[in-house]
Motif scaffolding. Structure first.
Motif, PDB file in Angstrom:
ATOM      1  N   MET A   1      78.701  21.834 -28.195  1.00 43.69           N
ATOM      2  CA  MET A   1      77.393  21.918 -28.788  1.00 43.69           C
ATOM      3  C   MET A   1      77.476  22.876 -29.978  1.00 43.69           C
ATOM      4  O   MET A   1      78.015  23.970 -29.882  1.00 43.69           O
ATOM      5  N   ALA A   2      76.914  22.474 -31.077  1.00 41.15           N
ATOM      6  CA  ALA A   2      76.911  23.297 -32.291  1.00 41.15           C
ATOM      7  C   ALA A   2      75.930  24.462 -32.116  1.00 41.15           C
ATOM      8  O   ALA A   2      74.995  24.372 -31.316  1.00 41.15           O
ATOM      9  N   PRO A   3      76.140  25.545 -32.846  1.00 37.73           N
ATOM     10  CA  PRO A   3      75.253  26.706 -32.697  1.00 37.73           C
ATOM     11  C   PRO A   3      73.788  26.415 -33.016  1.00 37.73           C
ATOM     12  O   PRO A   3      72.900  27.048 -32.466  1.00 37.73           O
ATOM     13  N   ASP A   4      73.528  25.453 -33.903  1.00 38.99           N
ATOM     14  CA  ASP A   4      72.142  25.162 -34.255  1.00 38.99           C
ATOM     15  C   ASP A   4      71.490  24.127 -33.346  1.00 38.99           C
ATOM     16  O   ASP A   4      70.341  23.789 -33.512  1.00 38.99           O
ATOM     17  N   GLU A   5      72.239  23.597 -32.369  1.00 39.57           N
ATOM     18  CA  GLU A   5      71.702  22.617 -31.432  1.00 39.57           C
ATOM     19  C   GLU A   5      71.204  23.309 -30.177  1.00 39.57           C
ATOM     20  O   GLU A   5      71.652  24.391 -29.826  1.00 39.57           O
ATOM     21  N   SER A   6      70.271  22.672 -29.499  1.00 34.21           N
ATOM     22  CA  SER A   6      69.795  23.185 -28.215  1.00 34.21           C
ATOM     23  C   SER A   6      70.014  22.097 -27.168  1.00 34.21           C
ATOM     24  O   SER A   6      70.082  20.913 -27.491  1.00 34.21           O
ATOM     25  N   PRO A   7      70.140  22.480 -25.891  1.00 35.88           N
ATOM     26  CA  PRO A   7      70.390  21.476 -24.859  1.00 35.88           C
ATOM     27  C   PRO A   7      69.193  20.545 -24.681  1.00 35.88           C
ATOM     28  O   PRO A   7      68.068  20.863 -25.072  1.00 35.88           O
ATOM     29  N   ALA A   8      69.472  19.411 -24.077  1.00 35.02           N
ATOM     30  CA  ALA A   8      68.418  18.422 -23.841  1.00 35.02           C
ATOM     31  C   ALA A   8      67.362  19.006 -22.900  1.00 35.02           C
ATOM     32  O   ALA A   8      67.653  19.846 -22.049  1.00 35.02           O
ATOM     33  N   HIS A   9      66.145  18.541 -23.063  1.00 32.81           N
ATOM     34  CA  HIS A   9      65.046  19.058 -22.247  1.00 32.81           C
ATOM     35  C   HIS A   9      65.250  18.753 -20.760  1.00 32.81           C
ATOM     36  O   HIS A   9      64.880  19.564 -19.905  1.00 32.81           O
ATOM     37  N   TRP A  10      65.829  17.596 -20.452  1.00 28.22           N
ATOM     38  CA  TRP A  10      66.057  17.275 -19.039  1.00 28.22           C
ATOM     39  C   TRP A  10      67.057  18.241 -18.423  1.00 28.22           C
ATOM     40  O   TRP A  10      66.952  18.586 -17.245  1.00 28.22           O
ATOM     41  N   ASN A  11      68.031  18.700 -19.217  1.00 29.66           N
ATOM     42  CA  ASN A  11      69.034  19.635 -18.718  1.00 29.66           C
ATOM     43  C   ASN A  11      68.392  20.996 -18.409  1.00 29.66           C
ATOM     44  O   ASN A  11      68.658  21.602 -17.372  1.00 29.66           O
ATOM     45  N   ILE A  12      67.537  21.445 -19.297  1.00 32.81           N
ATOM     46  CA  ILE A  12      66.839  22.708 -19.085  1.00 32.81           C
ATOM     47  C   ILE A  12      65.954  22.607 -17.841  1.00 32.81           C
ATOM     48  O   ILE A  12      65.949  23.499 -16.982  1.00 32.81           O
ATOM     49  N   ALA A  13      65.203  21.516 -17.749  1.00 32.80           N
ATOM     50  CA  ALA A  13      64.307  21.334 -16.613  1.00 32.80           C
ATOM     51  C   ALA A  13      65.081  21.248 -15.296  1.00 32.80           C
ATOM     52  O   ALA A  13      64.657  21.800 -14.273  1.00 32.80           O
ATOM     53  N   PHE A  14      66.230  20.573 -15.300  1.00 37.68           N
ATOM     54  CA  PHE A  14      67.032  20.441 -14.083  1.00 37.68           C
ATOM     55  C   PHE A  14      67.447  21.804 -13.547  1.00 37.68           C
ATOM     56  O   PHE A  14      67.281  22.101 -12.356  1.00 37.68           O
ATOM     57  N   TRP A  15      68.000  22.657 -14.413  1.00 38.70           N
ATOM     58  CA  TRP A  15      68.473  23.957 -13.941  1.00 38.70           C
ATOM     59  C   TRP A  15      67.310  24.874 -13.575  1.00 38.70           C
ATOM     60  O   TRP A  15      67.420  25.689 -12.646  1.00 38.70           O
ATOM     61  N   LEU A  16      66.192  24.758 -14.256  1.00 37.04           N
ATOM     62  CA  LEU A  16      65.019  25.540 -13.907  1.00 37.04           C
ATOM     63  C   LEU A  16      64.508  25.166 -12.524  1.00 37.04           C
ATOM     64  O   LEU A  16      64.250  26.031 -11.677  1.00 37.04           O
ATOM     65  N   ILE A  17      64.389  23.872 -12.285  1.00 40.26           N
ATOM     66  CA  ILE A  17      63.902  23.401 -10.983  1.00 40.26           C
ATOM     67  C   ILE A  17      64.897  23.737  -9.877  1.00 40.26           C
ATOM     68  O   ILE A  17      64.513  24.175  -8.789  1.00 40.26           O
ATOM     69  N   LEU A  18      66.200  23.570 -10.151  1.00 42.59           N
ATOM     70  CA  LEU A  18      67.208  23.879  -9.145  1.00 42.59           C
ATOM     71  C   LEU A  18      67.181  25.356  -8.754  1.00 42.59           C
ATOM     72  O   LEU A  18      67.230  25.696  -7.563  1.00 42.59           O
ATOM     73  N   ALA A  19      67.063  26.247  -9.722  1.00 40.40           N
ATOM     74  CA  ALA A  19      66.996  27.679  -9.411  1.00 40.40           C
ATOM     75  C   ALA A  19      65.748  27.999  -8.604  1.00 40.40           C
ATOM     76  O   ALA A  19      65.792  28.793  -7.649  1.00 40.40           O
ATOM     77  N   GLY A  20      64.640  27.387  -8.938  1.00 40.99           N
ATOM     78  CA  GLY A  20      63.404  27.609  -8.179  1.00 40.99           C
ATOM     79  C   GLY A  20      63.484  27.085  -6.765  1.00 40.99           C
ATOM     80  O   GLY A  20      63.036  27.737  -5.815  1.00 40.99           O
ATOM     81  N   VAL A  21      64.063  25.883  -6.595  1.00 45.07           N
ATOM     82  CA  VAL A  21      64.182  25.291  -5.263  1.00 45.07           C
ATOM     83  C   VAL A  21      65.096  26.135  -4.376  1.00 45.07           C
ATOM     84  O   VAL A  21      64.792  26.385  -3.202  1.00 45.07           O
ATOM     85  N   VAL A  22      66.210  26.594  -4.916  1.00 47.17           N
ATOM     86  CA  VAL A  22      67.129  27.419  -4.125  1.00 47.17           C
ATOM     87  C   VAL A  22      66.446  28.722  -3.714  1.00 47.17           C
ATOM     88  O   VAL A  22      66.526  29.141  -2.552  1.00 47.17           O
ATOM     89  N   SER A  23      65.749  29.370  -4.632  1.00 50.15           N
ATOM     90  CA  SER A  23      65.063  30.625  -4.311  1.00 50.15           C
ATOM     91  C   SER A  23      63.974  30.420  -3.277  1.00 50.15           C
ATOM     92  O   SER A  23      63.851  31.182  -2.317  1.00 50.15           O
ATOM     93  N   LEU A  24      63.158  29.381  -3.469  1.00 55.46           N
ATOM     94  CA  LEU A  24      62.085  29.119  -2.512  1.00 55.46           C
ATOM     95  C   LEU A  24      62.619  28.724  -1.141  1.00 55.46           C
ATOM     96  O   LEU A  24      62.074  29.138  -0.114  1.00 55.46           O
ATOM     97  N   SER A  25      63.679  27.930  -1.104  1.00 56.73           N
ATOM     98  CA  SER A  25      64.234  27.542   0.195  1.00 56.73           C
ATOM     99  C   SER A  25      64.800  28.754   0.922  1.00 56.73           C
ATOM    100  O   SER A  25      64.630  28.889   2.143  1.00 56.73           O
ATOM    101  N   LEU A  26      65.467  29.635   0.207  1.00 53.91           N
ATOM    102  CA  LEU A  26      65.962  30.854   0.846  1.00 53.91           C
ATOM    103  C   LEU A  26      64.806  31.707   1.361  1.00 53.91           C
ATOM    104  O   LEU A  26      64.873  32.289   2.448  1.00 53.91           O
TER     105      LEU A  26
END
Length: 109
Positions: A1-26
């Motif tokens: 990924m080039a420095p001026d590019e940002s990751p896809a929105h689905w990728n950001i949402a996936f990791w955000l949701i995954l971190a929340g699900v793991v924290s809430l499940s714990l």
């Protein structure tokens, strides 16, 4: 990924949701189960304090090497340096030239 590019929105949402699900499940399994996670976070972040100190110290040393006579005056596009007198030995008496300081400060305004 080039420095001026940002990751896809689905990728950001996936990791955000995954971190929340793991924290809430714990938390819902056992509220005390987050304590080890908190401890590990603190233990892994503590050595970064030393790294941050080293980087800040190096930055200050480099600034002092790059600008030994002070920072450039912002009103002159960086061409004129502010008055800076190097440290004087303890055995020498030095009285500041108040007229020159006042003239310089009035010229900056």
């Amino acid at each position: 990924m080039a420095p001026d590019e940002s990751p896809a929105h689905w990728n950001i949402a996936f990791w955000l949701i995954l971190a929340g699900v793991v924290s809430l499940s714990l938390y819902f399994i056992n509220p005390q189960s987050l304590k080890p996670l908190q401890t590990v976070s603190i233990l892994t972040a503590f050595p970064l304090c030393f790294v941050i100190y080293i980087v800040a110290h190096s930055f200050i040393k480099q600034i002092n090497q790059d600008f030994p006579y002070g920072f450039p005056a912002p009103s002159d596009n960086g061409k004129i340096y502010l008055d800076y007198s190097p440290p004087i030995a303890a055995d020498q008496k030095h009285q500041p030239d108040t007229e020159a300081i006042q003239a310089q400060s009035s010229s900056l305004v």
